[in-house]
Design a protein around this motif. Sequence first.
Motif, PDB file in Angstrom:
ATOM      1  N   TYR A 148       0.836  -1.210   0.000  1.00  0.00           N
ATOM      2  CA  TYR A 148       0.000   0.000   0.000  1.00  0.00           C
ATOM      3  C   TYR A 148       0.870   1.260   0.000  1.00  0.00           C
ATOM      4  O   TYR A 148       1.739   1.434   0.862  1.00  0.00           O
ATOM      5  N   PHE A 149       0.611   2.146  -0.962  1.00  0.00           N
ATOM      6  CA  PHE A 149       1.403   3.357  -1.167  1.00  0.00           C
ATOM      7  C   PHE A 149       0.541   4.610  -1.007  1.00  0.00           C
ATOM      8  O   PHE A 149      -0.628   4.627  -1.405  1.00  0.00           O
ATOM      9  N   VAL A 150       1.149   5.662  -0.470  1.00  0.00           N
ATOM     10  CA  VAL A 150       0.552   7.004  -0.462  1.00  0.00           C
ATOM     11  C   VAL A 150       1.703   7.995  -0.623  1.00  0.00           C
ATOM     12  O   VAL A 150       2.407   8.298   0.341  1.00  0.00           O
ATOM     13  N   HIS A 151       1.919   8.517  -1.837  1.00  0.00           N
ATOM     14  CA  HIS A 151       3.019   9.470  -2.034  1.00  0.00           C
ATOM     15  C   HIS A 151       2.929  10.143  -3.398  1.00  0.00           C
ATOM     16  O   HIS A 151       2.400   9.581  -4.363  1.00  0.00           O
ATOM     17  N   SER A 152       3.468  11.358  -3.447  1.00  0.00           N
ATOM     18  CA  SER A 152       3.527  12.135  -4.683  1.00  0.00           C
ATOM     19  C   SER A 152       4.935  12.188  -5.264  1.00  0.00           C
ATOM     20  O   SER A 152       5.119  12.541  -6.433  1.00  0.00           O
ATOM     21  N   TYR A 153       5.929  11.871  -4.439  1.00  0.00           N
ATOM     22  CA  TYR A 153       7.336  11.951  -4.826  1.00  0.00           C
ATOM     23  C   TYR A 153       7.966  10.569  -4.712  1.00  0.00           C
ATOM     24  O   TYR A 153       7.514   9.730  -3.919  1.00  0.00           O
ATOM     25  N   TYR A 154       8.997  10.344  -5.522  1.00  0.00           N
ATOM     26  CA  TYR A 154       9.628   9.029  -5.555  1.00  0.00           C
ATOM     27  C   TYR A 154      11.155   9.172  -5.468  1.00  0.00           C
ATOM     28  O   TYR A 154      11.711  10.243  -5.727  1.00  0.00           O
ATOM     29  N   ALA A 155      11.804   8.084  -5.127  1.00  0.00           N
ATOM     30  CA  ALA A 155      13.256   8.075  -4.948  1.00  0.00           C
ATOM     31  C   ALA A 155      13.962   7.763  -6.261  1.00  0.00           C
ATOM     32  O   ALA A 155      13.809   6.675  -6.813  1.00  0.00           O
ATOM     33  N   ASP A 156      14.723   8.726  -6.755  1.00  0.00           N
ATOM     34  CA  ASP A 156      15.602   8.534  -7.912  1.00  0.00           C
ATOM     35  C   ASP A 156      16.986   8.233  -7.340  1.00  0.00           C
ATOM     36  O   ASP A 156      17.763   9.127  -7.037  1.00  0.00           O
ATOM     37  N   ILE A 157      17.274   6.955  -7.160  1.00  0.00           N
ATOM     38  CA  ILE A 157      18.432   6.517  -6.392  1.00  0.00           C
ATOM     39  C   ILE A 157      19.657   6.332  -7.279  1.00  0.00           C
ATOM     40  O   ILE A 157      19.559   5.861  -8.418  1.00  0.00           O
ATOM     41  N   GLU A 158      20.811   6.732  -6.771  1.00  0.00           N
ATOM     42  CA  GLU A 158      22.068   6.520  -7.484  1.00  0.00           C
ATOM     43  C   GLU A 158      22.749   5.230  -7.035  1.00  0.00           C
ATOM     44  O   GLU A 158      23.507   4.633  -7.796  1.00  0.00           O
ATOM     45  N   ASP A 159      22.486   4.806  -5.804  1.00  0.00           N
ATOM     46  CA  ASP A 159      23.076   3.571  -5.274  1.00  0.00           C
ATOM     47  C   ASP A 159      22.273   2.380  -5.793  1.00  0.00           C
ATOM     48  O   ASP A 159      21.464   1.785  -5.076  1.00  0.00           O
ATOM     49  N   ILE A 160      22.495   2.016  -7.054  1.00  0.00           N
ATOM     50  CA  ILE A 160      21.690   0.976  -7.688  1.00  0.00           C
ATOM     51  C   ILE A 160      21.749  -0.331  -6.903  1.00  0.00           C
ATOM     52  O   ILE A 160      20.742  -1.042  -6.769  1.00  0.00           O
ATOM     53  N   GLY A 161      22.904  -0.648  -6.360  1.00  0.00           N
ATOM     54  CA  GLY A 161      23.058  -1.892  -5.608  1.00  0.00           C
ATOM     55  C   GLY A 161      22.263  -1.927  -4.324  1.00  0.00           C
ATOM     56  O   GLY A 161      22.072  -2.992  -3.731  1.00  0.00           O
ATOM     57  N   ALA A 162      21.776  -0.771  -3.872  1.00  0.00           N
ATOM     58  CA  ALA A 162      21.006  -0.708  -2.630  1.00  0.00           C
ATOM     59  C   ALA A 162      19.521  -0.950  -2.851  1.00  0.00           C
ATOM     60  O   ALA A 162      18.768  -1.076  -1.885  1.00  0.00           O
ATOM     61  N   ILE A 163      19.089  -1.036  -4.112  1.00  0.00           N
ATOM     62  CA  ILE A 163      17.657  -1.212  -4.395  1.00  0.00           C
ATOM     63  C   ILE A 163      17.217  -2.609  -3.991  1.00  0.00           C
ATOM     64  O   ILE A 163      17.771  -3.608  -4.438  1.00  0.00           O
ATOM     65  N   SER A 164      16.187  -2.682  -3.136  1.00  0.00           N
ATOM     66  CA  SER A 164      15.590  -3.969  -2.768  1.00  0.00           C
ATOM     67  C   SER A 164      14.404  -4.298  -3.653  1.00  0.00           C
ATOM     68  O   SER A 164      14.183  -5.458  -4.009  1.00  0.00           O
ATOM     69  N   SER A 165      13.604  -3.280  -3.965  1.00  0.00           N
ATOM     70  CA  SER A 165      12.459  -3.521  -4.838  1.00  0.00           C
ATOM     71  C   SER A 165      12.214  -2.310  -5.719  1.00  0.00           C
ATOM     72  O   SER A 165      12.561  -1.184  -5.367  1.00  0.00           O
ATOM     73  N   LEU A 166      11.594  -2.589  -6.859  1.00  0.00           N
ATOM     74  CA  LEU A 166      11.191  -1.551  -7.802  1.00  0.00           C
ATOM     75  C   LEU A 166       9.679  -1.585  -7.970  1.00  0.00           C
ATOM     76  O   LEU A 166       9.051  -2.638  -7.867  1.00  0.00           O
ATOM     77  N   THR A 167       9.105  -0.424  -8.234  1.00  0.00           N
ATOM     78  CA  THR A 167       7.679  -0.300  -8.491  1.00  0.00           C
ATOM     79  C   THR A 167       7.504   0.669  -9.658  1.00  0.00           C
ATOM     80  O   THR A 167       8.292   1.609  -9.816  1.00  0.00           O
ATOM     81  N   THR A 168       6.486   0.452 -10.461  1.00  0.00           N
ATOM     82  CA  THR A 168       6.216   1.322 -11.601  1.00  0.00           C
ATOM     83  C   THR A 168       4.890   2.030 -11.400  1.00  0.00           C
ATOM     84  O   THR A 168       3.873   1.397 -11.077  1.00  0.00           O
ATOM     85  N   TYR A 169       4.903   3.358 -11.574  1.00  0.00           N
ATOM     86  CA  TYR A 169       3.665   4.144 -11.536  1.00  0.00           C
ATOM     87  C   TYR A 169       3.720   5.188 -12.632  1.00  0.00           C
ATOM     88  O   TYR A 169       4.676   5.960 -12.721  1.00  0.00           O
ATOM     89  N   ASN A 170       2.713   5.181 -13.471  1.00  0.00           N
ATOM     90  CA  ASN A 170       2.625   6.137 -14.573  1.00  0.00           C
ATOM     91  C   ASN A 170       3.895   6.150 -15.421  1.00  0.00           C
ATOM     92  O   ASN A 170       4.394   7.203 -15.797  1.00  0.00           O
ATOM     93  N   GLY A 171       4.430   4.973 -15.682  1.00  0.00           N
ATOM     94  CA  GLY A 171       5.613   4.848 -16.519  1.00  0.00           C
ATOM     95  C   GLY A 171       6.916   5.139 -15.819  1.00  0.00           C
ATOM     96  O   GLY A 171       7.990   5.034 -16.430  1.00  0.00           O
ATOM     97  N   THR A 172       6.865   5.521 -14.549  1.00  0.00           N
ATOM     98  CA  THR A 172       8.086   5.795 -13.781  1.00  0.00           C
ATOM     99  C   THR A 172       8.449   4.564 -12.969  1.00  0.00           C
ATOM    100  O   THR A 172       7.672   4.117 -12.119  1.00  0.00           O
ATOM    101  N   ASN A 173       9.607   4.003 -13.234  1.00  0.00           N
ATOM    102  CA  ASN A 173      10.119   2.842 -12.510  1.00  0.00           C
ATOM    103  C   ASN A 173      11.040   3.358 -11.405  1.00  0.00           C
ATOM    104  O   ASN A 173      12.056   3.991 -11.688  1.00  0.00           O
ATOM    105  N   TYR A 174      10.674   3.135 -10.169  1.00  0.00           N
ATOM    106  CA  TYR A 174      11.415   3.775  -9.080  1.00  0.00           C
ATOM    107  C   TYR A 174      11.706   2.795  -7.942  1.00  0.00           C
ATOM    108  O   TYR A 174      11.117   1.711  -7.854  1.00  0.00           O
ATOM    109  N   CYS A 175      12.605   3.202  -7.086  1.00  0.00           N
ATOM    110  CA  CYS A 175      13.010   2.407  -5.925  1.00  0.00           C
ATOM    111  C   CYS A 175      11.915   2.475  -4.859  1.00  0.00           C
ATOM    112  O   CYS A 175      11.673   3.536  -4.290  1.00  0.00           O
ATOM    113  N   SER A 176      11.256   1.343  -4.590  1.00  0.00           N
ATOM    114  CA  SER A 176      10.197   1.322  -3.581  1.00  0.00           C
ATOM    115  C   SER A 176      10.666   0.744  -2.244  1.00  0.00           C
ATOM    116  O   SER A 176       9.940   0.837  -1.247  1.00  0.00           O
TER     117      SER A 176
END
Length: 208
Positions: A148-176
């Motif tokens: 369950y998500f509630v947010h208007s802003y997302y994390a554009d992460i540079e530490d790619i190796g730190a990503i545990s999960s990804l989520t896509t909303y409105n074509g934006t694939n982001y670190c969830s």
Amino acid sequence: MAIVDYGSSNLYSVINACKYFGFEVDITDNPQMIRNADAVILPGVGAFQQAMKNLERLDLIEPIKDFVESGNPFMGICLGLQLLFESSEEFGATKGLGLVNGTIRKFPNDLEKNFKVPQIGWNTIVDPKNGNWENSPLNSLKSEEFMYFVHSYYADIEDIGAISSLTTYNGTNYCSSLQKDNIFATQFHPEKSGEKGLEIYKNWFNSF
């Protein structure tokens, strides 16, 4: 365990999740209690800029950084994930805690496709490494579980190796969710995500 109270927090649902598994928690804005805790949760809802002002006013920025430096378990939830980053674009550039490299950015509006901002509701989290989330608080979940998500802003992460999960909303694939050393953080609300969300708390608790 300390839950940081800085005036921007979804405290009660997080407290209830902790108590459900028998964990005693201290809700605190005391810098020394945060430094001395055996584990810390930084929850949060609302605006990044105001949250950082609250942390600064309460003299909690350095205690949080000191705690993370100690190597003890640290968890961020929703806004608590975003505050870990270097900066946010919300209401103009605002400096964050700088514990994770990257920037918090706003989702683009696309009303023609019926994607509205904020994202409110259920969405899937995907394992980017296809490793079944071994050695992670997500380890009992399967890729594409709904959270369950509630947010208007997302994390554009540079530490790619730190990503545990990804989520896509409105074509934006982001670190969830992310895991970096002793930091684990989620953009979604595990405590509002049913049984599978509560499993994340249980798995995190069992890691220390």
